[in-house]
Write an enzyme that holds these catalytic residues in place. Structure first.
Site, PDB file in Angstrom:
ATOM      1  N   GLY A   1      41.976 -36.549 -51.461  1.00  0.00           N
ATOM      2  CA  GLY A   1      41.447 -35.378 -50.831  1.00  0.00           C
ATOM      3  C   GLY A   1      39.834 -35.223 -50.615  1.00  0.00           C
TER       4      GLY A   1
ATOM      5  N   CYS B   1      48.398 -24.945 -55.145  1.00  0.00           N
ATOM      6  CA  CYS B   1      47.012 -24.309 -55.159  1.00  0.00           C
ATOM      7  C   CYS B   1      46.808 -23.257 -56.080  1.00  0.00           C
ATOM      8  CB  CYS B   1      46.940 -23.785 -53.599  1.00  0.00           C
ATOM      9  SG  CYS B   1      45.391 -22.966 -53.432  1.00  0.00           S
TER      10      CYS B   1
ATOM     11  N   GLN C   1      52.044 -28.480 -44.085  1.00  0.00           N
ATOM     12  CA  GLN C   1      52.120 -27.935 -45.374  1.00  0.00           C
ATOM     13  C   GLN C   1      52.226 -26.220 -45.276  1.00  0.00           C
ATOM     14  OE1 GLN C   1      49.462 -27.113 -48.533  1.00  0.00           O
ATOM     15  NE2 GLN C   1      50.475 -28.597 -49.889  1.00  0.00           N
TER      16      GLN C   1
ATOM     17  N   PRO D   1      46.287 -32.596 -48.044  1.00  0.00           N
ATOM     18  CA  PRO D   1      46.248 -31.183 -47.158  1.00  0.00           C
ATOM     19  C   PRO D   1      44.965 -30.415 -47.797  1.00  0.00           C
ATOM     20  CG  PRO D   1      48.028 -30.947 -48.695  1.00  0.00           C
ATOM     21  CD  PRO D   1      47.645 -32.554 -48.840  1.00  0.00           C
ATOM     22  N   MET D   2      44.106 -30.388 -47.063  1.00  0.00           N
ATOM     23  CA  MET D   2      42.878 -29.468 -47.360  1.00  0.00           C
ATOM     24  C   MET D   2      42.514 -28.342 -46.368  1.00  0.00           C
ATOM     25  SD  MET D   2      40.385 -32.350 -49.153  1.00  0.00           S
ATOM     26  CE  MET D   2      40.421 -33.444 -48.119  1.00  0.00           C
ATOM     27  N   ALA D   3      42.565 -27.062 -46.907  1.00  0.00           N
ATOM     28  CA  ALA D   3      42.119 -26.052 -46.148  1.00  0.00           C
ATOM     29  C   ALA D   3      40.869 -26.146 -45.580  1.00  0.00           C
ATOM     30  CB  ALA D   3      42.292 -24.575 -46.999  1.00  0.00           C
TER      31      ALA D   3
ATOM     32  N   ASP E   1      41.189 -37.596 -58.192  1.00  0.00           N
ATOM     33  CA  ASP E   1      40.195 -38.311 -58.530  1.00  0.00           C
ATOM     34  C   ASP E   1      40.494 -39.756 -57.924  1.00  0.00           C
ATOM     35  OD1 ASP E   1      39.383 -36.181 -59.893  1.00  0.00           O
ATOM     36  OD2 ASP E   1      39.855 -37.056 -61.960  1.00  0.00           O
TER      37      ASP E   1
END
Ligand SMILES: Cc1cc2nc3c(=O)[nH]c(=O)nc-3n(C[C@H](O)[C@H](O)[C@H](O)COP(=O)(O)O)c2cc1C
Length: 318
Positions: free
Chosen positions: A223, A101, A70, A16-18, A201
């Site tokens: 990510g 976060c 999420q 998940p990435m805003a 990573d």
């Protein structure tokens, strides 16, 4: 990989990435082989107040399933209410809880990684959601410096009823600096019975293989390396399946993907929700003619012009 009763096709997940994992981007990652994708984090409070800007983050389509949505928050009651609403509105395959976060915007209200300081509240949140929802509930954490404390939280999450746990091998204080510590992730995998997903990573075929082998986790989550690079899922799944590095024309591929991404934003009427320059920056990162492409996008007066220019460049790429 199996999460609760859900069969996940493969074990390479999109994080998940805003401001990144919107529907068009998730859909592209899924088409290229991501096993499951996650929405940008959604505030439980915003769901309760029906904030439209937030609710668009749960927008989905059949082709991208399975989907994880999420949420973040700080109250078991509000988060459960919000998750029930999300379940009803979007019918995701998974509802994931953000305990990782480190952004001040969240931690100042006791959300995200701030909750790692109060394991009993983490337990309450996970058990409340697990009891009330029919959708499997999963959690995503960061590690603590202290291995035993990290294990304690992982065990609490499992005993509260979570169906899987994702672990980003960095502490909250590290933010995104330094290297992800996969020793902690490996220990958690050894101790838990539920699926554990390693994160941090993983940026290419070899790091994917290395983390999977070292941690012995059920899956890996990617990510930053996927930002503007959905094709990475094709490369990694190809390598994990065949042991061979996929040959492809990077320049062509990147331009074609950026073009397809813009088309999908149009198709789903989401163009107004993104920052076009930032998106172009990600998709052209590291490309020989990246600056030229970005300039052309900045100078274009309409999305049709951007697409036309990209098509032209695609013809002359590599
Ligand atoms: C731009 C950006 C937005 C992010 N948003 C979220 C989020 O909404 N929820 C979450 O759990 N993690 C979020 N993360 C963290 C990632 O999911 C992931 O844990 C982290 O980037 C480490 O993985 P990587 O090394 O593969 O990037 C975000 C990371 C970035 C770079």
């Amino acid at each position: 990989m199996k999460i609760a009763d859900l069969d996940i096709p493969g074990n390479v997940l999109l994080a998940p990435m805003a401001n990144v994992t919107n529907l068009p981007f998730r859909l592209m990652c899924r088409r290229y082989g991501a096993s499951i994708t996650y929405s940008e984090m959604i505030s439980a409070d915003a769901v309760i107040y029906e904030n439209q800007k937030t609710l668009v983050r749960g927008k989905s389509c059949e082709d991208e399933r399975p989907l994880g949505i999420q949420i973040f928050g700080n109250s078991p009651e509000v988060m459960t209410k919000a998750a029930l609403r999300i379940e009803e509105m979007y019918r995701p395959e998974i509802i994931d809880i953000n305990f990782g976060c480190p952004a001040r915007l969240l931690t100042k209200d006791g959300c995200g990684s701030a909750l790692l300081r109060t394991p009993e509240l983490i337990y309450e949140i996970v058990s409340s959601l697990s009891e009330e929802l029919s959708t499997p509930v999963t959690a995503k954490i960061r590690i603590l410096e202290d291995m035993e404390k990290t294990l304690e939280i992982a065990h609490l999450i499992e005993s509260a009823g979570a169906a899987a746990l994702t672990v980003h091998g960095r502490t909250r204080q590290q933010q995104y600096a330094g290297k992800a510590n996969h020793d902690h992730v490996r220990r958690i995998k050894q101790e838990l019975g539920i699926p554990v997903i390693a994160n941090g990573d993983i940026f290419d075929e070899l790091s994917a293989e290395r983390v999977l082998e070292y941690t012995e986790c059920d899956g890996i989550m990617i990510g930053r390396a996927a930002m503007g690079n959905p094709f990475l899922f094709k490369r990694i799944s190809h390598y994990l399946e065949t042991g061979e590095i996929l040959e492809y024309r990077e320049c062509d591929q990147r331009i074609a993907d950026l073009s397809e991404y813009f088309r999908l934003l149009e198709e789903f009427d989401l163009m107004h929700t993104v920052h076009i320059k930032a998106q172009a920056q990600w998709f052209t990162r590291g490309m020989r003619n990246g600056r030229h492409i970005r300039r052309s996008i900045a100078a274009s007066e309409s999305i049709e012009e951007i697409l036309w220019n990209l098509d032209e460049m695609c013809k002359h790429a590599d």
